[in-house]
Design a protein around this motif. Sequence first.
Motif, PDB file in Angstrom:
ATOM      1  N   VAL A 107      26.258  -5.933  39.431  1.00 14.02           N
ATOM      2  CA  VAL A 107      26.824  -4.576  39.486  1.00 14.02           C
ATOM      3  C   VAL A 107      27.112  -4.170  40.933  1.00 14.02           C
ATOM      4  O   VAL A 107      28.090  -3.492  41.223  1.00 14.02           O
ATOM      5  N   LEU A 108      26.243  -4.617  41.843  1.00 15.71           N
ATOM      6  CA  LEU A 108      26.439  -4.274  43.254  1.00 15.71           C
ATOM      7  C   LEU A 108      27.461  -5.198  43.945  1.00 15.71           C
ATOM      8  O   LEU A 108      27.620  -5.169  45.156  1.00 15.71           O
ATOM      9  N   ARG A 109      28.087  -6.061  43.141  1.00 11.99           N
ATOM     10  CA  ARG A 109      29.133  -6.959  43.630  1.00 11.99           C
ATOM     11  C   ARG A 109      28.641  -8.039  44.590  1.00 11.99           C
ATOM     12  O   ARG A 109      29.213  -8.270  45.658  1.00 11.99           O
ATOM     13  N   TYR A 110      27.562  -8.664  44.190  1.00 16.60           N
ATOM     14  CA  TYR A 110      27.133  -9.875  44.895  1.00 16.60           C
ATOM     15  C   TYR A 110      27.143 -11.012  43.875  1.00 16.60           C
ATOM     16  O   TYR A 110      26.080 -11.483  43.447  1.00 16.60           O
ATOM     17  N   PRO A 111      28.335 -11.439  43.451  1.00 11.08           N
ATOM     18  CA  PRO A 111      28.402 -12.393  42.335  1.00 11.08           C
ATOM     19  C   PRO A 111      27.718 -13.722  42.620  1.00 11.08           C
ATOM     20  O   PRO A 111      27.145 -14.332  41.726  1.00 11.08           O
ATOM     21  N   SER A 112      27.765 -14.145  43.881  1.00 12.23           N
ATOM     22  CA  SER A 112      27.160 -15.435  44.211  1.00 12.23           C
ATOM     23  C   SER A 112      25.644 -15.369  44.039  1.00 12.23           C
ATOM     24  O   SER A 112      25.019 -16.261  43.460  1.00 12.23           O
ATOM     25  N   GLU A 113      25.057 -14.258  44.533  1.00 12.83           N
ATOM     26  CA  GLU A 113      23.606 -14.062  44.411  1.00 12.83           C
ATOM     27  C   GLU A 113      23.231 -13.843  42.939  1.00 12.83           C
ATOM     28  O   GLU A 113      22.213 -14.354  42.467  1.00 12.83           O
ATOM     29  N   ALA A 114      24.055 -13.078  42.252  1.00 16.68           N
ATOM     30  CA  ALA A 114      23.790 -12.799  40.837  1.00 16.68           C
ATOM     31  C   ALA A 114      23.796 -14.099  40.033  1.00 16.68           C
ATOM     32  O   ALA A 114      22.937 -14.325  39.185  1.00 16.68           O
ATOM     33  N   LEU A 115      24.743 -14.960  40.351  1.00 19.04           N
ATOM     34  CA  LEU A 115      24.842 -16.239  39.636  1.00 19.04           C
ATOM     35  C   LEU A 115      23.557 -17.053  39.782  1.00 19.04           C
ATOM     36  O   LEU A 115      23.035 -17.598  38.799  1.00 19.04           O
ATOM     37  N   LYS A 116      23.034 -17.102  41.010  1.00 20.54           N
ATOM     38  CA  LYS A 116      21.801 -17.864  41.246  1.00 20.54           C
ATOM     39  C   LYS A 116      20.669 -17.311  40.375  1.00 20.54           C
ATOM     40  O   LYS A 116      19.915 -18.064  39.769  1.00 20.54           O
ATOM     41  N   ASP A 117      20.562 -15.982  40.329  1.00 20.06           N
ATOM     42  CA  ASP A 117      19.486 -15.366  39.541  1.00 20.06           C
ATOM     43  C   ASP A 117      19.662 -15.634  38.046  1.00 20.06           C
ATOM     44  O   ASP A 117      18.707 -15.955  37.352  1.00 20.06           O
ATOM     45  N   PHE A 118      20.894 -15.494  37.564  1.00 16.58           N
ATOM     46  CA  PHE A 118      21.131 -15.720  36.126  1.00 16.58           C
ATOM     47  C   PHE A 118      20.829 -17.174  35.746  1.00 16.58           C
ATOM     48  O   PHE A 118      20.307 -17.444  34.667  1.00 16.58           O
ATOM     49  N   LEU A 119      21.174 -18.098  36.645  1.00 11.42           N
ATOM     50  CA  LEU A 119      20.893 -19.505  36.333  1.00 11.42           C
ATOM     51  C   LEU A 119      19.386 -19.756  36.284  1.00 11.42           C
ATOM     52  O   LEU A 119      18.896 -20.514  35.453  1.00 11.42           O
ATOM     53  N   LYS A 120      18.645 -19.082  37.178  1.00  5.95           N
ATOM     54  CA  LYS A 120      17.178 -19.203  37.136  1.00  5.95           C
ATOM     55  C   LYS A 120      16.663 -18.601  35.826  1.00  5.95           C
ATOM     56  O   LYS A 120      15.774 -19.156  35.181  1.00  5.95           O
ATOM     57  N   ALA A 121      17.232 -17.444  35.449  1.00  2.93           N
ATOM     58  CA  ALA A 121      16.812 -16.795  34.197  1.00  2.93           C
ATOM     59  C   ALA A 121      17.036 -17.738  33.021  1.00  2.93           C
ATOM     60  O   ALA A 121      16.205 -17.829  32.115  1.00  2.93           O
ATOM     61  N   LEU A 122      18.144 -18.457  33.057  1.00  2.00           N
ATOM     62  CA  LEU A 122      18.445 -19.394  31.968  1.00  2.00           C
ATOM     63  C   LEU A 122      17.352 -20.464  31.875  1.00  2.00           C
ATOM     64  O   LEU A 122      16.881 -20.787  30.783  1.00  2.00           O
TER      65      LEU A 122
END
Lengths: 445, 55
Positions: A169-184
Amino acid sequence: MLGAYNNNTILSGYRLKLIREWRNKSQAELAEFLECSVEEIQKAEEDLFQCNFEQLGRVKKFFDIEDIPLSDEEVRVFKESLYYWRDLIRNRKIDEATDFQEKVSSIVQLPPCMDLVMLYRQFEVSDCLLENHLEAAEEKLRELEKHLPSMDAENQYYFYRNSGSLKSVLRYPSEALKDFLKALTFGEARENAPIFNGALYYNIASCYFDLHLPHQTIAFLEQALDAHGDDRTKAYRLHFDILLAVSYIRIGRVQAAKALLSKCLARAEGALNGQNGLIIGQILHNFGFAHRFLGEWAEAIDYLNKAATRLSEGSEHYLETMYQIVWCTAKMGRYPQALNALERIKELSRYAENQKYILLSETLRCFIGLCQAPATAEAKENADYITTNVLPRLEEAYEYTKMLALCEELGNYYEKFGEPSKALDVIKTSHSIIKRMLYQGGDEK
Amino acid sequence: MKRKLIAIFLGVSMVLCVCTPVIADGVRPPIFFMDGDDAPSHLGGADDSFEQQLL
């Protein structure tokens, strides 16, 4: 004697010890209260404390924690209550969620039950995100982060899930991607993990999309659809298909995209819900994008205008639609209309303090000037302004497609008006962007 | 010679640039803050009603 009859319930000895220490009681005091030996308490704390419900009640009374889950069964039931609260939050049953929160919030009084306390905190963060209280969500996540090394898989899953959402939401897609992949990863490791987490898959694909990596977006979504089939992906299919369609356009598969968008539109219109305006608006916008891609300006404007009526005025998506309308109108040579629509974007973006569209409206002003009177000194100033001020900022924001569109216009302009070295620079910029979109991950920027 | 080379490079590059398919952009629906498919059965889990709530 402990555990002498009816092994009705089991309490983790470790948890018992934590609670005893937290309540500042000695083993002797507990033994005296329960009328058993200190050795029995010691043994129980080292392993499992088997007791009946009466004994459990007495233990809770001794520690003055009667409302708090203690036995394994109570913990399981309490966890179910937390999930129920989470689902009330997710389904936006706000009043019910607030009432129910009172029942589960007692857990925060019990530091030894950290897994449950953290789970409670994770759902609080989800609530903040859904309420758009981003600062509160950030603060709560910062607190939770301190406990990351000791979190179980389930808590790590929710932590990274929420953290990824906030960053997206804060527009850090690269950082968000890393977190979502960890969540997966953690999501698959947790107990009772779903066979397929469609929402998370969609979020990961959205990050690839935001990073302007259409090939990765498509590969990720198609892989998920192939692996999990129609049934499992049903609930997310509309979102998957919209992402796929836009990514197809980004790589030039316009016909496939149009077919998919038609299906999406039929499905969205079929869903009888008052809030489907946003999704329909987005689908119409993307139809406009498909026509714009083919240089069919009039058709593009027609779809974009329809989209604008479905989107909420001043929202990010509305401003994007207006941006495209102005661009297409200018390309058709209808400058007064383009300037008129531009005034609206300026007004709305200033009102919403949306820095991105304040910059983009300035960009459009320069672009219209460039199209309208290319042979003037002002046009040269406009071109230089876009090159030096706009392009670097768009690059920082991963706005690659807008950059490419501007580079194309600037390249043509500089070539036509005798500035080959500038034209060369602009072309180099667009080549590097295309390469990045085709071959690299966003974090390798 | 140098000018000629630049002209050739520009020509080729312009063709590449003009042929670049992406000249506009689409939009995507918002992300999901929470999951729907791990919901306990009493709330329905993942089904059409969940999707409709999101629309």
